[in-house]
Design a protein around this motif. Structure first.
Motif, PDB file in Angstrom:
ATOM      1  N   CYS A 217     -76.895 -31.067 -93.809  1.00 52.61           N
ATOM      2  CA  CYS A 217     -77.667 -30.941 -92.568  1.00 52.61           C
ATOM      3  C   CYS A 217     -77.883 -32.310 -91.919  1.00 52.61           C
ATOM      4  O   CYS A 217     -78.174 -32.398 -90.720  1.00 52.61           O
ATOM      5  CB  CYS A 217     -78.993 -30.230 -92.794  1.00 52.61           C
ATOM      6  SG  CYS A 217     -80.227 -31.190 -93.718  1.00 52.61           S
ATOM      7  N   MET A 218     -77.730 -33.374 -92.697  1.00 50.10           N
ATOM      8  CA  MET A 218     -77.920 -34.722 -92.151  1.00 50.10           C
ATOM      9  C   MET A 218     -76.603 -35.364 -91.705  1.00 50.10           C
ATOM     10  O   MET A 218     -76.567 -36.540 -91.362  1.00 50.10           O
ATOM     11  CB  MET A 218     -78.618 -35.615 -93.171  1.00 50.10           C
ATOM     12  CG  MET A 218     -80.063 -35.232 -93.442  1.00 50.10           C
ATOM     13  SD  MET A 218     -81.124 -35.331 -91.979  1.00 50.10           S
ATOM     14  CE  MET A 218     -81.495 -37.086 -91.934  1.00 50.10           C
ATOM     15  N   THR A 219     -75.531 -34.587 -91.715  1.00 50.34           N
ATOM     16  CA  THR A 219     -74.258 -35.121 -91.206  1.00 50.34           C
ATOM     17  C   THR A 219     -74.117 -34.862 -89.709  1.00 50.34           C
ATOM     18  O   THR A 219     -73.223 -35.402 -89.068  1.00 50.34           O
ATOM     19  CB  THR A 219     -73.052 -34.486 -91.933  1.00 50.34           C
ATOM     20  OG1 THR A 219     -73.062 -33.064 -91.715  1.00 50.34           O
ATOM     21  CG2 THR A 219     -73.099 -34.765 -93.425  1.00 50.34           C
ATOM     22  N   HIS A 220     -74.991 -34.022 -89.161  1.00 53.99           N
ATOM     23  CA  HIS A 220     -74.919 -33.713 -87.732  1.00 53.99           C
ATOM     24  C   HIS A 220     -75.480 -34.862 -86.905  1.00 53.99           C
ATOM     25  O   HIS A 220     -76.320 -35.631 -87.373  1.00 53.99           O
ATOM     26  CB  HIS A 220     -75.703 -32.428 -87.424  1.00 53.99           C
ATOM     27  CG  HIS A 220     -75.270 -31.256 -88.238  1.00 53.99           C
ATOM     28  ND1 HIS A 220     -73.952 -30.852 -88.327  1.00 53.99           N
ATOM     29  CD2 HIS A 220     -75.965 -30.391 -89.023  1.00 53.99           C
ATOM     30  CE1 HIS A 220     -73.862 -29.802 -89.115  1.00 53.99           C
ATOM     31  NE2 HIS A 220     -75.062 -29.507 -89.561  1.00 53.99           N
ATOM     32  N   SER A 221     -75.031 -34.940 -85.682  1.00 53.23           N
ATOM     33  CA  SER A 221     -75.547 -35.973 -84.786  1.00 53.23           C
ATOM     34  C   SER A 221     -76.990 -35.654 -84.401  1.00 53.23           C
ATOM     35  O   SER A 221     -77.436 -34.502 -84.497  1.00 53.23           O
ATOM     36  CB  SER A 221     -74.690 -36.046 -83.523  1.00 53.23           C
ATOM     37  OG  SER A 221     -74.844 -34.864 -82.745  1.00 53.23           O
ATOM     38  N   GLU A 222     -77.704 -36.678 -83.974  1.00 59.51           N
ATOM     39  CA  GLU A 222     -79.078 -36.485 -83.511  1.00 59.51           C
ATOM     40  C   GLU A 222     -79.109 -35.464 -82.368  1.00 59.51           C
ATOM     41  O   GLU A 222     -80.003 -34.600 -82.308  1.00 59.51           O
ATOM     42  CB  GLU A 222     -79.644 -37.828 -83.033  1.00 59.51           C
ATOM     43  CG  GLU A 222     -81.056 -37.751 -82.488  1.00 59.51           C
ATOM     44  CD  GLU A 222     -81.487 -39.060 -81.828  1.00 59.51           C
ATOM     45  OE1 GLU A 222     -82.635 -39.124 -81.358  1.00 59.51           O
ATOM     46  OE2 GLU A 222     -80.667 -40.001 -81.767  1.00 59.51           O
ATOM     47  N   LYS A 223     -78.118 -35.545 -81.501  1.00 57.22           N
ATOM     48  CA  LYS A 223     -78.031 -34.627 -80.352  1.00 57.22           C
ATOM     49  C   LYS A 223     -77.878 -33.182 -80.805  1.00 57.22           C
ATOM     50  O   LYS A 223     -78.541 -32.274 -80.289  1.00 57.22           O
ATOM     51  CB  LYS A 223     -76.856 -35.026 -79.462  1.00 57.22           C
ATOM     52  CG  LYS A 223     -76.696 -34.176 -78.216  1.00 57.22           C
ATOM     53  CD  LYS A 223     -75.505 -34.659 -77.386  1.00 57.22           C
ATOM     54  CE  LYS A 223     -75.300 -33.781 -76.155  1.00 57.22           C
ATOM     55  NZ  LYS A 223     -74.126 -34.249 -75.342  1.00 57.22           N
ATOM     56  N   LYS A 224     -77.015 -32.951 -81.805  1.00 58.12           N
ATOM     57  CA  LYS A 224     -76.805 -31.587 -82.291  1.00 58.12           C
ATOM     58  C   LYS A 224     -78.051 -31.055 -82.993  1.00 58.12           C
ATOM     59  O   LYS A 224     -78.404 -29.880 -82.842  1.00 58.12           O
ATOM     60  CB  LYS A 224     -75.607 -31.518 -83.241  1.00 58.12           C
ATOM     61  CG  LYS A 224     -75.348 -30.089 -83.718  1.00 58.12           C
ATOM     62  CD  LYS A 224     -74.152 -29.933 -84.612  1.00 58.12           C
ATOM     63  CE  LYS A 224     -74.001 -28.485 -85.046  1.00 58.12           C
ATOM     64  NZ  LYS A 224     -72.827 -28.262 -85.925  1.00 58.12           N
ATOM     65  N   ILE A 225     -78.710 -31.914 -83.761  1.00 63.36           N
ATOM     66  CA  ILE A 225     -79.935 -31.491 -84.454  1.00 63.36           C
ATOM     67  C   ILE A 225     -80.968 -31.013 -83.443  1.00 63.36           C
ATOM     68  O   ILE A 225     -81.576 -29.946 -83.597  1.00 63.36           O
ATOM     69  CB  ILE A 225     -80.502 -32.648 -85.303  1.00 63.36           C
ATOM     70  CG1 ILE A 225     -79.599 -32.905 -86.507  1.00 63.36           C
ATOM     71  CG2 ILE A 225     -81.929 -32.316 -85.774  1.00 63.36           C
ATOM     72  CD1 ILE A 225     -79.945 -34.163 -87.286  1.00 63.36           C
ATOM     73  N   LYS A 226     -81.159 -31.781 -82.387  1.00 61.89           N
ATOM     74  CA  LYS A 226     -82.144 -31.407 -81.355  1.00 61.89           C
ATOM     75  C   LYS A 226     -81.737 -30.123 -80.643  1.00 61.89           C
ATOM     76  O   LYS A 226     -82.579 -29.267 -80.350  1.00 61.89           O
ATOM     77  CB  LYS A 226     -82.283 -32.546 -80.340  1.00 61.89           C
ATOM     78  CG  LYS A 226     -83.036 -33.747 -80.867  1.00 61.89           C
ATOM     79  CD  LYS A 226     -83.168 -34.826 -79.793  1.00 61.89           C
ATOM     80  CE  LYS A 226     -84.017 -35.984 -80.274  1.00 61.89           C
ATOM     81  NZ  LYS A 226     -84.131 -37.051 -79.247  1.00 61.89           N
TER      82      LYS A 226
END
Length: 325
Positions: A217-226
């Motif tokens: 779950c921490m491999t995603h970009s900050e943008k995708k997480i948001k």
């Protein structure tokens, strides 16, 4: 290419192209290879390239695999066979043991033949083994994300120690997945992603819990997480804590999977054809064929809009009934 490397005009480009064609390279691969490395036109192909192709063939690589390798990483062709490529191969065979493992490693990361990073492997592998990670998981980490093992040993040791502190078991896949995730992120980038989760009200403990449940779950970009968190919280009215308990939700494509499926349920719920006893995680994780049978094919004659919804042609406004997890 000529604007960057005009000396190509003085070379026998035709001879180089014919050499690669004769050794199974497609025109597309030759274009890719020479655009990446125009100076290859300047070499004597039979003298410089042929011994390297023969060597790669002797390792057990097919003509097709050699063409894929060199068009992907053409800089290998400009490396010395005796001083760089052969020592690199010998080191890889020593580190990974069998020829079968060695070939898998090469095919997973052609780049390793192009650089001197192979010397970073042994200390990092030793670090893993000293913490009880079995050889099978060491190989698994390399195949999943080769660059995770090709970072400086001090940084790698810090990551392994942190993963141990978080309580990951070195005998399980989640341990190397956690290393993969941490190796992908700088400290600054990691903090930005944590901040993105916190902006939705998650505590440090909840974020840590989500990471332990699904390290990727921490491999995603900050943008995708948001974007993902925003959809679940604002559109599906889910509590952020629910997502931290089911972080696998973040591993699916929002546009290609989650939104189309939610649109199908929206259509069916508005028609009163399904109730609220379908869990979100169950619905999202369901195999595509099963989802089609249960929610699209079953109702498409009665409600043709389910097909359009599944194709993304009906905007998702929200579910009229709150779903359970």
């Amino acid at each position: 290419m000529l604007s960057k490397y005009p000396a190509v005009l003085e070379s026998d480009a035709h001879a180089a192209v014919e050499f690669f064609r004769a050794h199974g390279f497609s025109d597309e691969q030759i274009t890719t290879l020479t655009m990446k490395r125009p100076s290859l036109y300047m070499y004597n192909a039979d003298k410089i390239f042929k011994p390297k192709l023969v060597f790669f063939k002797s390792l057990g690589l097919s003509d097709l695999e050699i063409a894929q390798l060199l068009s992907s990483e053409p800089y290998i062709l400009s490396r010395s066979l005796e001083k760089q490529i052969i020592p690199c191969v010998q080191e890889l065979k020593r580190v990974f043991g069998t020829d079968v493992n060695f070939l898998k490693v090469i095919k997973a990361c052609y780049l390793i033949l192009e650089s001197n990073m192979v010397h970073m492997l042994q200390p990092n592998i030793d670090t893993l083994k000293s913490h009880g990670v079995p050889q099978s998981l060491v190989l698994k980490l390399f195949f999943i994300r080769p660059m995770s093992l090709l970072i400086c040993s001090n940084r790698f040791s810090e990551i392994v120690s942190e993963v141990m502190k978080l309580g990951f078991d070195p005998n399980y896949l989640s341990f190397v997945l956690a290393i993969r995730s941490m190796a992908l992120n700088s400290t600054t980038l990691w903090e930005q992603k944590v901040k993105a989760f916190r902006s939705f009200g998650l505590s440090e403990d909840e974020i840590c819990s989500a990471f332990k449940r699904q390290p990727l779950c921490m491999t995603h970009s900050e943008k995708k997480i948001k974007k993902m968190m925003g959809f679940f919280v604002n559109k599906l009215k889910m509590k952020p804590s629910m997502i931290s308990k089911s972080p696998n939700l973040l591993q699916y494509s929002l546009e290609k999977r989650i939104i189309p499926r939610c649109s199908v349920l929206q259509v069916l719920m508005l028609k009163g054809l399904i109730k609220d006893n379908i869990g979100i995680l169950y619905m999202v994780a369901m195999a595509e064929k099963e989802f089609m049978v249960k929610f699209v094919s079953k109702y498409q004659n009665e409600v043709p809009d389910v097909v359009r919804a599944h194709q993304g042609k009906i905007e998702f406004q929200g579910l009229p009934i709150a779903m359970k997890m």
